[in-house]
Design a protein around this motif. Structure first.
Motif, PDB file in Angstrom:
ATOM      1  N   THR A   1       0.836  -1.204   0.000  1.00 17.99           N
ATOM      2  CA  THR A   1       0.000   0.000   0.000  1.00 17.99           C
ATOM      3  C   THR A   1       0.869   1.252   0.000  1.00 17.99           C
ATOM      4  N   GLN A   2       1.983   1.206   0.725  1.00 14.70           N
ATOM      5  CA  GLN A   2       2.905   2.351   0.698  1.00 14.70           C
ATOM      6  C   GLN A   2       3.518   2.525  -0.685  1.00 14.70           C
TER       7      GLN A   2
ATOM      8  N   ARG B   1       0.868   4.091  -2.825  1.00 16.33           N
ATOM      9  CA  ARG B   1       0.681   5.495  -2.429  1.00 16.33           C
ATOM     10  C   ARG B   1       1.787   6.362  -3.014  1.00 16.33           C
TER      11      ARG B   1
ATOM     12  N   THR C   1       0.969   7.368  -6.536  1.00 16.88           N
ATOM     13  CA  THR C   1       0.073   8.524  -6.663  1.00 16.88           C
ATOM     14  C   THR C   1       0.817   9.837  -6.418  1.00 16.88           C
ATOM     15  N   SER C   2       1.851   9.792  -5.587  1.00 20.52           N
ATOM     16  CA  SER C   2       2.666  10.998  -5.374  1.00 20.52           C
ATOM     17  C   SER C   2       3.391  11.384  -6.657  1.00 20.52           C
TER      18      SER C   2
ATOM     19  N   LEU D   1      -6.705   3.534  -4.773  1.00 22.26           N
ATOM     20  CA  LEU D   1      -5.864   3.461  -3.583  1.00 22.26           C
ATOM     21  C   LEU D   1      -6.720   3.343  -2.322  1.00 22.26           C
TER      22      LEU D   1
ATOM     23  N   ARG E   1      -6.184   0.557   0.422  1.00 27.67           N
ATOM     24  CA  ARG E   1      -5.996   0.897   1.832  1.00 27.67           C
ATOM     25  C   ARG E   1      -6.980   0.104   2.710  1.00 27.67           C
TER      26      ARG E   1
END
Length: 601
Positions: A442-443, A446, A449-450, A488, A492
């Motif tokens: 998940t990190q 994420r 998406t950054s 996401l 999550r």
């Protein structure tokens, strides 16, 4: 029986060279389970392993005949103190299977059930179950022929997949329907909702950590026994209890409750078990029932499939990140060898090394080094991807033990002529490893998406906001941030620790549960959401590179990745729906996995 037994006392046969997985009860891994689930290899029980099964079967019957053995001469759960009268022993096994075959929910796809059959067959060959040997060969025959029992989704809390395996037991006994897996464009496909690309072209690279080096020469080909054939088989006819009746409970209807999905065809009315390729019915009795169902084989099979897919996707994400790095003229400093020598986490150091390989960066880059302090999506990539690979390694280590474990309760020990009652079925290690793995991926998602947000920012791309075309106020890829954020959100939610669950069952006798089964389902479900998040980044990265006219060296891995993406993704920059672009990009990630594995090796 069509499954052959081979002598494996001196050499282990690899699916890479023969299209065979030798089940020996001690040495198969995640990649072997995936190959068997996909029909890319066929199972063969090993000679020494079958001897262990014979010895365990003989010992179990002797022990049960002379003493009290849980589940054989007694009831189960809170009924453990109730003896089974000798005259009722023969029917006790079938009664146990019938009462426990109450799994509910959607029917599982062929691939997951086949993974369960592969794991259970191998576990039985470890020699601790005390189960009749013909059950092992029957499971292997089903795998080889493409037959698999109807299994429903819910029934386990992480202390044994007893409901699912009871359905398997009833199918083996001739009292529960079988399906036929369709391998033509079906079994070779990825696990999750059709987004996974076909096996050919990337499974041959093998699982990270040396689990197997592929099945070249065998992938996608027909396995003996007709695995490659397209079969229009459905429910076996006239099974006892009315289960075989068409439409009874919806089982007979094509597409009902998901029937026919996942590469399964169940349309021909009245197909017999033999036409489907099911093994001959087994005479299961009180010495077989609990011995068969005392396992977490479904959870383990699902975990193996999810790990294999997601490990590859993490690698593919790094290739996408390399394209994004080029699109924003990112610095190579974050991947420099001295940085990771100074903080020597193995996973992070390897991710940095692979990034240098992907983009052709030096181990010690020299000025000009680009801007100072890239956003975290680039600068912290090794520190986030590295732990995800470490979590994958930890999960694979747990699976390597469990897939080859004699964890049945009770454990039959022919050496001691004893039945040891224990809690080896409790899956705390697996539940915790799966939870850890999902949190780590998940990190990684994420972080994708950054990078997507950075690609939309003119300060980094020197392009119009959202990579829009020349028309005034065009939105470009603006919506991808929203779509990726939504996917996401699902990821999550799937990452919530299943091991926090609790249950008190069977009149308080079983007062704890690991919920590893839930953790496995959540990990499988994470695959699609993860793909879509990274697919959004890939669409934006390729658009940015096209608009900037940047062409990395085609000899570099990142150059090959861009060529591949450009051959698939629509170059039109005008505002338009991007749904098809993201779908194509998500499917392309399996090809990027191949590029990553080339750099990894």
């Amino acid at each position: 029986m069509s499954s052959r037994i081979v002598d494996t006392s001196t050499v282990r046969v690899s699916p890479a060279s023969t299209g065979i997985v030798v089940l020996d009860g001690c040495g198969i891994g995640v990649f072997d389970v995936v190959c068997l689930a996909d029909g890319a290899a066929r199972p063969v029980p090993g000679t020494e392993a079958m001897k262990r099964v014979e010895e365990s079967w003989d010992a179990a019957r002797q022990i049960a005949a002379t003493g009290r053995v849980y589940g054989r001469s007694t009831g189960v759960g809170a009924n453990r103190n109730e003896d089974v009268p000798t005259e009722a022993a023969a029917g006790h096994g079938l009664r146990l299977l019938r009462s426990h075959a109450g799994a509910i929910g959607a029917e599982l796809p062929a691939r997951q059930v086949r993974a369960m059959l592969a794991v259970r067959a191998n576990q039985l060959l470890a020699g601790g179950a005390g189960l009749r040997p013909t059950v092992v060969t029957a499971l292997c025959e089903a795998l080889e022929n493409g037959a698999y029992p109807v299994v429903n989704e819910y029934g386990s809390v992480g202390t044994g997949d007893i409901a699912a395996l009871s359905q398997v037991g009833l199918a083996l006994a001739g009292e529960h329907p079988w399906r036929r897996a369709e391998t033509s464009g079906g079994l070779g496909a990825g696990a999750s909702g059709g987004l996974g690309a076909a096996v050919s072209g990337w499974l041959g690279a093998g699982a990270s950590g040396g689990q197997g080096t592929g099945v070249s020469g065998g992938l996608g080909t027909e396995a003996s026994g007709g695995l490659g054939a397209t079969v229009s088989g459905g429910l076996r006819a006239a099974v006892s209890g009315g289960l075989g009746a068409e439409g009874s409970g919806g089982l007979g209807a094509e597409g009902s409750g998901g029937l026919g999905a996942g590469g399964v065809r169940a349309s021909r009315r009245g197909a017999s078990a033999q036409e489907i390729g099911a093994p001959e019915p087994q005479p299961l009795d009180n010495n077989d029932a609990l011995a068969l169902i005392s396992s977490n084989a479904l959870t383990l099979g699902q975990s193996a499939l999810a790990l294999h897919e997601l490990r590859g996707l993490i690698g593919a994400t790094q290739v996408v990140a390399a394209l994004s790095l080029l699109a924003v003229d990112g610095s190579h400093e974050a991947y420099a060898a001295p940085v990771h020598t100074a903080r020597p986490h193995r996973g992070s150091a390897e991710v940095a090394r692979v990034m240098r390989e992907l983009i052709g960066a030096a181990d010690r880059p020299t000025p000009p080094l680009g801007r100072i302090q890239d956003p975290y999506g680039f600068r912290c990539l090794p520190q986030i991807h590295g732990p995800a690979h470490d979590a994958a390694d930890a999960l694979e280590a747990v699976l390597a033990v469990e897939i080859n474990a004699a964890a049945e309760n009770p454990l039959i020990s022919p050496e001691d002529m004893a039945a040891y009652h224990h809690g080896g079925f409790y899956q705390a290690q697996l539940a915790l490893a799966l939870d850890h793995f999902r949190l780590a991926i998940t990190q990684v998602a994420r972080l994708s998406t950054s990078r997507l947000s950075t690609l939309n920012e003119p300060a980094y791309t020197r392009l119009r906001p959202f990579l829009a075309d020349h028309e005034a106020a065009s939105s470009g890829v603006m919506i991808l941030e929203y779509a990726a954020g939504a996917a996401l959100g699902d990821l999550r939610a799937f990452s919530a620790p299943a091991s926090l669950g609790h249950a008190v069952l069977s009149r308080g006798v079983e007062e704890q549960a690991s919920f590893a089964s839930l953790a496995a389902r959540q990990t499988l479900r994470a695959c699609d959401a993860y793909r879509l998040v990274v697919g959004c980044e890939l669409v934006a990265a390729v658009r940015a590179l096209r608009q900037r006219g940047l062409r990395p060296d085609p000899e570099l891995p990142v150059g090959r990745a861009l060529e591949l993406a450009e051959s698939v993704l629509d170059p039109e920059p005008a505002d338009r729906p991007l749904t098809d672009d993201v779908t194509a990009a998500a499917a392309l990630l399996d090809r990027f996995t191949e590029i990553w594995r080339g750099s990894e090796s």
